[in-house]
Design a protein around this motif. Sequence first.
Motif, PDB file in Angstrom:
ATOM      1  N   VAL A   1      39.350  18.660  41.752  1.00  0.00           N
ATOM      2  CA  VAL A   1      39.191  18.171  40.164  1.00  0.00           C
ATOM      3  C   VAL A   1      39.402  19.565  39.445  1.00  0.00           C
ATOM      4  CG1 VAL A   1      36.744  19.040  40.092  1.00  0.00           C
ATOM      5  CG2 VAL A   1      37.734  17.475  38.494  1.00  0.00           C
ATOM      6  N   ARG A   2      40.185  19.306  38.104  1.00  0.00           N
ATOM      7  CA  ARG A   2      40.808  20.462  37.394  1.00  0.00           C
ATOM      8  C   ARG A   2      40.569  20.124  35.967  1.00  0.00           C
ATOM      9  NH1 ARG A   2      46.471  21.548  35.633  1.00  0.00           N
ATOM     10  NH2 ARG A   2      46.925  19.649  36.531  1.00  0.00           N
ATOM     11  N   GLU A   3      39.763  21.156  35.260  1.00  0.00           N
ATOM     12  CA  GLU A   3      39.635  20.871  33.617  1.00  0.00           C
ATOM     13  C   GLU A   3      40.422  21.496  32.866  1.00  0.00           C
ATOM     14  OE1 GLU A   3      35.897  21.796  30.789  1.00  0.00           O
ATOM     15  OE2 GLU A   3      35.658  21.953  32.963  1.00  0.00           O
ATOM     16  N   ILE A   4      41.074  20.720  32.162  1.00  0.00           N
ATOM     17  CA  ILE A   4      42.193  21.229  31.180  1.00  0.00           C
ATOM     18  C   ILE A   4      41.750  21.417  29.721  1.00  0.00           C
ATOM     19  CG2 ILE A   4      44.387  20.758  30.479  1.00  0.00           C
ATOM     20  CD1 ILE A   4      44.287  21.692  33.284  1.00  0.00           C
ATOM     21  N   TYR A   5      42.374  22.625  29.254  1.00  0.00           N
ATOM     22  CA  TYR A   5      41.845  22.873  27.605  1.00  0.00           C
ATOM     23  C   TYR A   5      43.196  22.592  26.897  1.00  0.00           C
ATOM     24  CZ  TYR A   5      39.953  24.767  23.264  1.00  0.00           C
ATOM     25  OH  TYR A   5      39.636  24.764  22.103  1.00  0.00           O
TER      26      TYR A   5
ATOM     27  N   ILE B   1      49.604  23.464  23.804  1.00  0.00           N
ATOM     28  CA  ILE B   1      49.220  24.305  25.059  1.00  0.00           C
ATOM     29  C   ILE B   1      48.196  23.520  26.070  1.00  0.00           C
ATOM     30  CG2 ILE B   1      49.382  26.525  24.151  1.00  0.00           C
ATOM     31  CD1 ILE B   1      46.023  25.821  24.992  1.00  0.00           C
ATOM     32  N   SER B   2      48.371  23.546  27.286  1.00  0.00           N
ATOM     33  CA  SER B   2      47.498  22.895  28.205  1.00  0.00           C
ATOM     34  C   SER B   2      46.941  23.594  29.157  1.00  0.00           C
ATOM     35  CB  SER B   2      48.349  21.535  28.845  1.00  0.00           C
ATOM     36  OG  SER B   2      47.334  21.003  29.539  1.00  0.00           O
ATOM     37  N   MET B   3      45.831  24.305  29.067  1.00  0.00           N
ATOM     38  CA  MET B   3      45.368  25.361  29.663  1.00  0.00           C
ATOM     39  C   MET B   3      44.266  25.016  30.708  1.00  0.00           C
ATOM     40  SD  MET B   3      43.914  29.173  28.395  1.00  0.00           S
ATOM     41  CE  MET B   3      42.888  28.263  26.989  1.00  0.00           C
ATOM     42  N   THR B   4      44.444  25.408  32.208  1.00  0.00           N
ATOM     43  CA  THR B   4      43.457  25.123  33.110  1.00  0.00           C
ATOM     44  C   THR B   4      42.492  26.145  32.762  1.00  0.00           C
ATOM     45  OG1 THR B   4      45.365  24.432  34.812  1.00  0.00           O
ATOM     46  CG2 THR B   4      43.151  25.109  35.521  1.00  0.00           C
ATOM     47  N   VAL B   5      41.231  25.631  32.711  1.00  0.00           N
ATOM     48  CA  VAL B   5      40.077  26.307  32.604  1.00  0.00           C
ATOM     49  C   VAL B   5      39.092  26.595  33.526  1.00  0.00           C
ATOM     50  CG1 VAL B   5      40.182  26.384  29.839  1.00  0.00           C
ATOM     51  CG2 VAL B   5      38.785  24.799  31.187  1.00  0.00           C
ATOM     52  N   ALA B   6      39.030  25.544  34.653  1.00  0.00           N
ATOM     53  CA  ALA B   6      38.381  25.438  35.672  1.00  0.00           C
ATOM     54  C   ALA B   6      38.912  24.526  36.964  1.00  0.00           C
ATOM     55  CB  ALA B   6      36.968  24.790  35.308  1.00  0.00           C
ATOM     56  N   GLU B   7      38.710  24.838  37.994  1.00  0.00           N
ATOM     57  CA  GLU B   7      39.370  24.066  39.225  1.00  0.00           C
ATOM     58  C   GLU B   7      38.097  24.145  40.276  1.00  0.00           C
ATOM     59  OE1 GLU B   7      43.677  24.300  40.072  1.00  0.00           O
ATOM     60  OE2 GLU B   7      43.031  26.341  39.319  1.00  0.00           O
ATOM     61  N   SER B   8      38.189  23.116  41.092  1.00  0.00           N
ATOM     62  CA  SER B   8      37.056  23.062  42.241  1.00  0.00           C
ATOM     63  C   SER B   8      37.835  22.296  43.241  1.00  0.00           C
ATOM     64  CB  SER B   8      35.966  22.240  41.768  1.00  0.00           C
ATOM     65  OG  SER B   8      35.120  23.041  40.955  1.00  0.00           O
ATOM     66  N   SER B   9      38.087  22.734  44.431  1.00  0.00           N
ATOM     67  CA  SER B   9      38.706  21.909  45.627  1.00  0.00           C
ATOM     68  C   SER B   9      37.597  21.458  46.635  1.00  0.00           C
ATOM     69  CB  SER B   9      39.562  22.994  46.228  1.00  0.00           C
ATOM     70  OG  SER B   9      40.515  23.364  45.463  1.00  0.00           O
ATOM     71  N   ASP B  10      37.918  20.306  47.101  1.00  0.00           N
ATOM     72  CA  ASP B  10      37.248  19.776  48.171  1.00  0.00           C
ATOM     73  C   ASP B  10      35.807  19.774  47.975  1.00  0.00           C
ATOM     74  OD1 ASP B  10      36.830  18.601  50.685  1.00  0.00           O
ATOM     75  OD2 ASP B  10      36.562  20.351  51.820  1.00  0.00           O
TER      76      ASP B  10
ATOM     77  N   ASN C   1      39.681  18.840  26.525  1.00  0.00           N
ATOM     78  CA  ASN C   1      40.091  17.351  26.913  1.00  0.00           C
ATOM     79  C   ASN C   1      40.203  17.649  28.687  1.00  0.00           C
ATOM     80  OD1 ASN C   1      40.443  15.249  25.019  1.00  0.00           O
ATOM     81  ND2 ASN C   1      41.331  16.907  23.970  1.00  0.00           N
ATOM     82  N   VAL C   2      39.974  16.910  29.543  1.00  0.00           N
ATOM     83  CA  VAL C   2      39.973  17.285  30.940  1.00  0.00           C
ATOM     84  C   VAL C   2      40.743  16.142  31.823  1.00  0.00           C
ATOM     85  CG1 VAL C   2      38.040  18.561  31.189  1.00  0.00           C
ATOM     86  CG2 VAL C   2      37.650  16.101  31.087  1.00  0.00           C
ATOM     87  N   THR C   3      41.333  16.532  32.847  1.00  0.00           N
ATOM     88  CA  THR C   3      42.054  15.550  33.642  1.00  0.00           C
ATOM     89  C   THR C   3      41.835  15.765  35.083  1.00  0.00           C
ATOM     90  OG1 THR C   3      44.391  14.770  33.837  1.00  0.00           O
ATOM     91  CG2 THR C   3      44.159  17.029  33.437  1.00  0.00           C
ATOM     92  N   ASN C   4      42.156  14.954  35.892  1.00  0.00           N
ATOM     93  CA  ASN C   4      42.277  15.129  37.513  1.00  0.00           C
ATOM     94  C   ASN C   4      43.277  16.045  37.543  1.00  0.00           C
ATOM     95  OD1 ASN C   4      40.119  13.900  38.503  1.00  0.00           O
ATOM     96  ND2 ASN C   4      41.000  11.989  38.774  1.00  0.00           N
TER      97      ASN C   4
END
Length: 576
Positions: free
Chosen positions: A91-95, A475-484, A573-576
């Motif tokens: 999952v990835r959170e986008i700003y 801009i679309s900035m990745t602010v958090a990522e989590s794997s598995d 805003n967040v996205t998969n």
Amino acid sequence: MFSKKKREQDKDLDTIITETLEEDAVHDEDSYELEDSGAANPPRKKLPGWVIIPVIAVLAVIIIAVSFLSKGNDSGKGTPLQVSKVTTGDVREIYNASGKIESENTKTYYSPVTAPIAKCNAVVGNAVKSGELLVSFDTTNLERDNQQAQLTLKSSLNSSLVAKAQNAKAIDAANAANTQAAEQANQLADKVNELAAQVDAAYAKYQENLAAAEAAAPDQAKLKAEIVAQQNIIQINDAVIQKITDSYGNNFPDLDAALAKPDEEKNNDDLAIIQYHEAKTEIAKANEIINKITPQIKDGPVDDAGYNELNAQLETVYAQWEAAYNAASAPSADTGMSSAELEGLVISDNLAELTALSPAELVAKGKEGMAADMDGVIASVGLLETNTATQGMAMFTVASTEKVRVKIEVSPDDYDKIKVGNKAEITIGQYKYQGTLTKVNKIALNNEKGNPVIGAEIHIDNPDENVCIGAAAKISMTVAESSDVLLVPTEVINTSSEGDFVYVIKDGIVKKKPVELGTASTTKIEVKSGLKKGDQVVNDLNVDIKDGMKATASEKKNTDTAQKETESPVSVNVTN
């Protein structure tokens, strides 16, 4: 459980069956009564048995089916609810935000000369390349000033050369007087060095002889060493006597008178004569010890390899060299100009050169003109009241397009989401670029609408000629990522004063489960604790869910892939 409508349908069937059976009974009874009463009334027609039996059988089947269905629905399985299973994935959170393109390197160019402008190619908004000539000057006046400065410099340097030549003659004359002494000192220095080498060699040989003698006869070696020690005492005191003798000659102060004075009244002469006689006494004592020890030595004296004789010669020659060196180094009465006068000439020459250098440099800079030293766009051009530039005047400003950034405003509520180093995708019109968050201000200030915002800057990593300074950018900035990690749909999350929770179905019962959440997208959210993979989480918005209610699960169809992300310039805003 069956619905109200279903229960009413069951009741109607029961009523129909009962009424049918009662009607058949009446028909039978009427038939019996008519037969007993004779022909008083017209006879009623009785249904035959082959009709009544099939009807009763059909009704019985219907009653059994309805009863079976009723029992099936009332068996305790409960209300059917849609559920989503807990899965694992990334999952990835986008700003998302919008901002303005700025140059990270804006440079104002100032006129290096005061001169008329021959040509100006600087126009606001024009793109320029590094090395492109933007302003050229008319250097006529600068060249005239330079010619005059060069003539003045030549005159000044000629006067200085004359003074320096005269001073050199005076110095040569003074040095000539010392040439002979210097040559003598050099010759004596060579002899000193030669004797020193011989003394070192003789001393080394002498030490070898002493060591050999000491090894052969330890006692004899000690006696000989004592003799050497006393000889050193004699040598040291001889040097003291020689020094005092050189100072006073034959005019020695009276010893008795010097000794008779109290210590606090003794002057240097008194101390010198006392030292002289003490040295004599030390020499006498040393000779006495030597004379006492010498008879005790059974064999001959240790060969000193000529050390003592060579050392005496060295001392004599060294003294001669020292005298010659001092004579050669002593300044003569007239050595020409003083150091202050020479320094004054150097300063005068430097000032004259600097005075002449400035006009020469100005001519060179004027002919050079003014060029941009980076790729960019003209951001501003200085207003010229006349067609002449003055030295230090702001001529034009270039905003670099090689180093650019997007400046955005962040709500204080989102401050903890953005970190320096976050990667971002930047969209400017139809063009996309990659960027890196490089700065986040540490203070929130009110914007034009009076809302507190925090300034931040995103460096564009790969700018090109399509970047437009001052244009808007998204801009679309990745602010958090989590794997598995464990994931659930975002809509299943409920929030209360006690925290976040979900409803799960276990053994046909709805249970409320508190959860700890992590990274979130618009469709999925990470569950750090509270659930495990495969758990059935209620995802039904059409039913009033309550903890403890009976329910049956039906898995909800996954439509996440059809969802489209939305953008917002002021919120996350967040996205998969």
